[in-house]
Write an enzyme that holds these catalytic residues in place. Structure first.
Site, short mmCIF file in Angstrom:
data_model
loop_
_atom_site.label_atom_id
_atom_site.label_comp_id
_atom_site.label_asym_id
_atom_site.label_seq_id
_atom_site.Cartn_x
_atom_site.Cartn_y
_atom_site.Cartn_z
CG HIS A 87 31.98 36.95 36.78
ND1 HIS A 87 31.33 37.03 36.85
CD2 HIS A 87 32.86 36.93 38.09
CE1 HIS A 87 30.65 37.74 38.12
NE2 HIS A 87 32.14 37.53 39.19
CG ASP A 97 29.00 34.80 34.46
OD1 ASP A 97 30.16 35.19 34.86
OD2 ASP A 97 28.13 34.49 35.56
CG ASP A 106 29.38 40.24 41.14
OD1 ASP A 106 30.56 39.93 41.12
OD2 ASP A 106 28.64 39.07 42.16
CD GLU A 147 31.98 34.02 40.07
OE1 GLU A 147 32.62 33.85 41.02
OE2 GLU A 147 31.04 34.58 39.57
CD GLU A 148 27.51 35.77 39.65
OE1 GLU A 148 27.76 34.66 40.63
OE2 GLU A 148 28.49 36.92 39.81
CD GLU A 164 34.00 37.81 41.90
OE1 GLU A 164 32.89 38.75 41.95
OE2 GLU A 164 33.91 36.58 41.77
CG HIS A 198 24.61 38.14 43.49
ND1 HIS A 198 24.99 36.58 43.46
CD2 HIS A 198 25.30 38.35 42.75
CE1 HIS A 198 25.73 36.64 43.07
NE2 HIS A 198 26.53 37.31 42.56
#
Length: 381
Positions: free
Chosen positions: A71, A73, A104, A138-139, A164, A354
């Site tokens: 992903h 984002d 990530d 995706e998030e 990931e 994150h």
């Protein structure tokens, strides 16, 4: 590519700010790279600044389709002042590259993009196809993956690597993720006469009490274990001396293949029906997000291939097979292709995904590029 060229791609991707949006800028950047190296691709643009990108190389003479998925984002930066370095200005020290998305998952995405370019320019023989799937959102909500799944982008995929951050470990199964809301309706009266009203907050408390043991009888999954569940948000009442006539809560469940999303939803609905029929409270269920669990037997040939490659290429760690309770875009793609073998495999560092001062390590980034290319060569060889 030289290592400094590979690193520059990662740094460029981090500098493109994509917290919960703006993926079009990433797709266009990757597209320009692919133009330079003559890699065919398509950009699927939607909304104002969102996009997926799909690229493909290979002869297509065999049925095998190996997908690399990632992903574009990132999660948001809640407080930039807490970062030691600016979150969108990549900073390198002690072999670590800091920045939002460094783990990530722009390091994994960059490794996938670079691998495709290097395989194409080296003219590595690929009898089937390699497909890069780079998604938007995706998030939060997976709008990009859902768009692509509606067009069956992964229906012919025989094996998928999700890039990931796993710190080099091979994840062969991960839980689903189901977010839901329950609204509670009551009757408002003054707090001096509560017996004449129906307190919507108390209605929610009936469900919360039931939720604590709601999945006790759910079967234990051989790979993912028990169903994880939590009530995570609650809101109700507008004034301290008024019995509230409305309240709501939200919860998150981590379904497994042994007790999947459909079973989870039915269990919640049954509990709500029981409360509604036995009390004066009225509760309503609604589904917010519904991501499926993904499981591939650890003895699967592709899982073992990925483990053997990762063990060969990551020099500073022991590589094992493991599971996680987080969901990925594969939760969307597996719906159209339940027999697809899936592994999640990427660079450092999953413990800081994150988080403030998120980072990846340069060694793991470079080694992941080698891992992805070696997986391709062994898979098609």
């Amino acid at each position: 590519m030289q290592k400094d060229e590979q690193l520059q791609i990662l740094k460029d991707l981090i500098q493109i700010q994509t917290p919960n949006g703006n993926e079009l800028a990433v797709s266009e950047y990757i597209g320009k790279l692919f133009d330079r190296y003559h890699v065919p691709y398509k950009i699927d643009r939607f909304d104002d600044n969102r996009a997926n990108l799909v690229a493909e190389i290979g002869e297509g003479k065999a049925d095998q389709v190996l997908a690399f998925e990632g992903h574009q984002d990132t999660v948001a930066v809640s407080d930039p002042d807490k970062w030691e370095h600016q979150p969108f200005e990549p900073f390198i020290t002690d072999g670590k590259l800091y920045g939002r998305g460094s783990a990530d998952m722009k390091s994994g995405l960059a490794a996938e993009v670079i691998s495709l370019i290097e395989l194409a320019t080296a003219k590595v023989p690929i009898k089937g196809k390699i497909r890069l799937i780079a998604t938007a959102g995706e998030e939060y909500g997976t709008p990009g993956a859902n768009r692509l799944a509606a067009n069956n982008i992964a229906k012919d995929v025989s094996a998928m690597v999700v890039g990931e951050p796993t710190s080099g470990q091979v994840v062969y199964a991960h839980s689903g993720s189901l977010n839901y809301q329950i609204k509670s309706y009551g009757k408002a009266v003054h707090s001096s006469i509560p017996e004449k009203g129906i307190n919507a907050i108390v209605g929610l408390s009936k469900y919360i009490d039931a939720e604590a043991g709601l999945f006790d009888q759910a079967p234990k999954d051989p790979f993912l274990g028990t169903v994880k569940h939590s009530v995570t948000l609650i809101k109700g009442g507008e004034q301290v001396n008024i019995i509230p006539d409305y309240a709501e809560l939200a919860g998150n469940i981590r379904p497994t293949l042994s007790f999947d999303n459909d079973h989870v939803i039915q269990t919640i609905k049954t509990a709500i029906d029981k409360i509604n029929s036995e009390t004066d409270y009225h509760l309503e269920f609604s589904l917010i997000h519904n991501f499926r669990p993904v499981e591939t037997d650890p003895k699967n040939q592709f899982v073992q291939l990925a483990k053997n490659v990762a063990s060969d290429k990551y020099q500073d760690r022991s590589v094992g097979l493991t599971t996680i309770n987080g969901a990925t875009d594969a939760s969307v793609f597996i719906k159209n292709n339940p027999n697809m073998a899936v592994v999640v495999l990427g660079p450092d560092a999953w413990k800081v995904a994150h988080q403030t001062n998120e980072y990846t390590t340069l060694d793991s980034f470079y080694e992941t590029i080698q891992v992805y290319q070696a997986i391709v060569k062994r898979y098609f060889g």
